[in-house]
Design a protein around this motif. Sequence first.
Motif, mmCIF file in Angstrom:
data_model
loop_
_atom_site.group_PDB
_atom_site.id
_atom_site.type_symbol
_atom_site.label_atom_id
_atom_site.label_comp_id
_atom_site.label_asym_id
_atom_site.label_seq_id
_atom_site.Cartn_x
_atom_site.Cartn_y
_atom_site.Cartn_z
ATOM 1 N N ALA A 15 0.851 -1.184 0.000
ATOM 2 C CA ALA A 15 0.000 0.000 0.000
ATOM 3 C C ALA A 15 0.886 1.233 0.000
ATOM 4 N N ALA A 16 0.298 2.381 -0.317
ATOM 5 C CA ALA A 16 1.056 3.627 -0.271
ATOM 6 C C ALA A 16 1.386 3.947 1.183
ATOM 7 N N PRO A 17 2.653 4.098 1.538
ATOM 8 C CA PRO A 17 3.008 4.362 2.939
ATOM 9 C C PRO A 17 2.616 5.774 3.358
ATOM 10 N N ILE A 18 2.202 5.924 4.614
ATOM 11 C CA ILE A 18 1.958 7.264 5.150
ATOM 12 C C ILE A 18 3.288 7.993 5.274
ATOM 13 N N SER A 19 4.270 7.288 5.856
ATOM 14 C CA SER A 19 5.622 7.838 6.008
ATOM 15 C C SER A 19 6.547 6.696 6.371
ATOM 16 N N ASP A 20 7.828 7.002 6.471
ATOM 17 C CA ASP A 20 8.789 5.989 6.897
ATOM 18 C C ASP A 20 8.659 5.660 8.378
ATOM 19 N N ASP A 21 7.909 6.469 9.122
ATOM 20 C CA ASP A 21 7.765 6.259 10.563
ATOM 21 C C ASP A 21 6.502 5.484 10.929
ATOM 22 N N THR A 22 5.790 4.981 9.910
ATOM 23 C CA THR A 22 4.574 4.217 10.188
ATOM 24 C C THR A 22 4.652 2.856 9.506
ATOM 25 N N TRP A 23 3.818 1.950 9.988
ATOM 26 C CA TRP A 23 3.733 0.669 9.315
ATOM 27 C C TRP A 23 3.052 0.836 7.963
ATOM 28 N N VAL A 24 3.217 -0.167 7.110
ATOM 29 C CA VAL A 24 2.595 -0.155 5.788
ATOM 30 C C VAL A 24 1.854 -1.471 5.604
ATOM 31 N N GLN A 25 0.703 -1.415 4.977
ATOM 32 C CA GLN A 25 -0.052 -2.630 4.708
ATOM 33 C C GLN A 25 0.464 -3.294 3.428
ATOM 34 N N TRP A 26 0.316 -4.606 3.351
ATOM 35 C CA TRP A 26 0.726 -5.351 2.165
ATOM 36 C C TRP A 26 -0.249 -6.504 1.922
ATOM 37 N N ALA A 27 -0.249 -7.019 0.703
ATOM 38 C CA ALA A 27 -1.157 -8.124 0.369
ATOM 39 C C ALA A 27 -0.599 -8.922 -0.802
ATOM 40 N N LEU A 28 -1.003 -10.175 -0.885
ATOM 41 C CA LEU A 28 -0.619 -11.062 -1.981
ATOM 42 C C LEU A 28 -1.789 -11.990 -2.270
ATOM 43 N N ASP A 29 -2.154 -12.112 -3.573
ATOM 44 C CA ASP A 29 -3.185 -13.058 -3.993
ATOM 45 C C ASP A 29 -2.531 -14.405 -4.272
ATOM 46 N N TRP A 30 -3.009 -15.442 -3.583
ATOM 47 C CA TRP A 30 -2.399 -16.772 -3.678
ATOM 48 C C TRP A 30 -3.420 -17.759 -4.238
ATOM 49 N N ASP A 31 -3.038 -18.470 -5.270
ATOM 50 C CA ASP A 31 -3.880 -19.507 -5.859
ATOM 51 C C ASP A 31 -3.635 -20.789 -5.067
ATOM 52 N N ALA A 32 -4.471 -21.018 -4.062
ATOM 53 C CA ALA A 32 -4.219 -22.085 -3.086
ATOM 54 C C ALA A 32 -4.755 -23.426 -3.568
ATOM 55 N N SER A 33 -3.934 -24.446 -3.423
ATOM 56 C CA SER A 33 -4.339 -25.818 -3.741
ATOM 57 C C SER A 33 -4.689 -26.546 -2.441
ATOM 58 N N SER A 34 -5.385 -27.661 -2.562
ATOM 59 C CA SER A 34 -5.804 -28.417 -1.383
ATOM 60 C C SER A 34 -4.601 -28.962 -0.619
ATOM 61 N N GLY A 35 -4.772 -29.041 0.699
ATOM 62 C CA GLY A 35 -3.720 -29.608 1.536
ATOM 63 C C GLY A 35 -3.331 -28.684 2.675
ATOM 64 N N ALA A 36 -2.375 -29.147 3.482
ATOM 65 C CA ALA A 36 -1.843 -28.350 4.596
ATOM 66 C C ALA A 36 -0.704 -27.469 4.074
ATOM 67 N N HIS A 37 -0.690 -26.232 4.486
ATOM 68 C CA HIS A 37 0.314 -25.290 3.981
ATOM 69 C C HIS A 37 0.891 -24.446 5.118
ATOM 70 N N VAL A 38 2.102 -23.934 4.881
ATOM 71 C CA VAL A 38 2.753 -22.991 5.793
ATOM 72 C C VAL A 38 3.083 -21.729 5.006
ATOM 73 N N ILE A 39 2.582 -20.586 5.500
ATOM 74 C CA ILE A 39 2.832 -19.284 4.868
ATOM 75 C C ILE A 39 3.845 -18.524 5.711
ATOM 76 N N GLU A 40 4.839 -17.939 5.057
ATOM 77 C CA GLU A 40 5.839 -17.118 5.750
ATOM 78 C C GLU A 40 5.946 -15.767 5.052
ATOM 79 N N ALA A 41 6.352 -14.755 5.808
ATOM 80 C CA ALA A 41 6.520 -13.414 5.230
ATOM 81 C C ALA A 41 7.799 -12.784 5.775
ATOM 82 N N ARG A 42 8.413 -11.952 4.941
ATOM 83 C CA ARG A 42 9.586 -11.199 5.378
ATOM 84 C C ARG A 42 9.579 -9.836 4.702
ATOM 85 N N ALA A 43 10.207 -8.859 5.336
ATOM 86 C CA ALA A 43 10.250 -7.490 4.817
ATOM 87 C C ALA A 43 11.680 -7.074 4.530
#
Length: 519
Positions: free
Chosen positions: A460-488
């Motif tokens: 998302a468009a950041p307010i400033s460098d002193d605030t958090w920023v929102q993020w998103a990802l569209d995932w085409d999920a298949s059946s089964g057990a999954h582990v999601i990880e994120a890094r900045a």
Amino acid sequence: MTLKTKLFWSALAGVASAAAGLAIAEAIALVIAPASSPLIAVGSLVIDLAPTWAKDFAIAAFGTNDKIFLLTLIVVLLTALAAGAGALQLFTAPWGLVTFGVIGGIATIAATTREQSLASWAIPSVVGMLGAALMLYRIVTKLGVWTATAQTVAAKGDQRASGVSRRDFFVYIASTAVGAAVIGIGARTVNATTIAAAAVRKAIKLPAPALAAPAIPDGAALDVPGITPLITPNADFYRIDTALQVPSIDASDWSLRVTGMVEEPFEITFDELLALPLTERNITLMCVSNEIGGDLTGNATWLGYPLHKILERAKPQSGANMVLSRSIDGFTAGTPLDVLQETDRDCLLAVGMNGEPLPLEHGFPVRMVVPGLYGYVSATKWVVELELTTYERSRAYWTDRGWSAKGPVKTCSRIDVPTARQTLDSGTIVIAGIAWAQHTGIEAVEVRIDGGEWMPARLAAPISDDTWVQWALDWDASSGAHVIEARATDKDGTVQSGQFAPVAPNGAEGWDSVRLDVA
């Protein structure tokens, strides 16, 4: 009367007597000072003396309810001790009274050793202890008479004498319990609500900022159900501090002293602070006890006066490298002087939060807000003094307990949706959350599924460098057990570390992860 029955009624006598004493103490504390309450004083002493691992556990296990847990624990312990004192008084008098004396002594020491305490702060604990001891003596004496007459009845059959003694005992214990409940609950309610400070706060009208916060850009908030709101409402903003009871401060009596290694020490009042040209900024705050994926962070719009201008007025002496900020409750934080002197970092002596005066629990009337540093070294609430000193000469509350001295916030990201252990239908699933790298800014957020390749999320468009920023990802999920990880990754190119590190001594590290099932 059986031994088991004697133990039950003597224990109940001890609990009722302790409740009466505590009620008396709470009522007197209303007049003396809210912080002189023995319950609050003992709780605060426990917080100060508790080892770091115990505090970390309480915060990790109970979060912002850690103080409720502590008070509950103290009440349970006091109840057990009081019950034991009642039994001791019946079977081995005067050791029940001695037990109450020891409890009262501990409470007196706790109250009179608090920051800014007066000798008069001993009065609630001393008088409460004497009241409890008197009630215990009287009730157990009545119980002794009942016990003796019960034995006489068994021997001679004098039912009338037994009925009178039993009735006397029940009248004493019931009246003591009811009186303790009425007085204690009323006093604690009045004490805890800090009516005077709340009324003063409500009447304050904050001035318009001389320098308003930049408008929040379009696209700063993503339309994803369940994602953390861009601005945290005051009622939802995390609270972690060492104050067992929120300080009650009349803004008209508040002042800030600037002392220590300065050429021109001075003092400023609340009215004088409001008369200065104030700055408004959106700033994210972060507790060092925030685990990876934790919720001990918040983003708010703050109104205050730049701290670098406060320091300019005082003229720091050569050699000073730390500002020791002091709260009215005795808490201290050590902040690097050079950070507070940066003119491009919005370090504020804050008076407002999200368009209103600071809430009582968030530092009313004045607190510090410093972007880029964890709160334990910067975000002092109810601040009353800034002492310029050195790291070699002075130590702050948490650094004196083994935490790092300077506490810069680490680059980090969090997954808000989907939540762990969900079962979702296959197809497109939105993965979303927030990321922060305060005073540096977020350059990118990446997500990977089941240890695969890292995929770039949209920011998302950041307010400033002193605030958090929102993020998103569209995932085409298949059946089964999954582990999601994120890094900045921040704008300096620093990638969030995937190596686990605990919160102590300078903040947690690792990648947030979510395990879920897709049908």
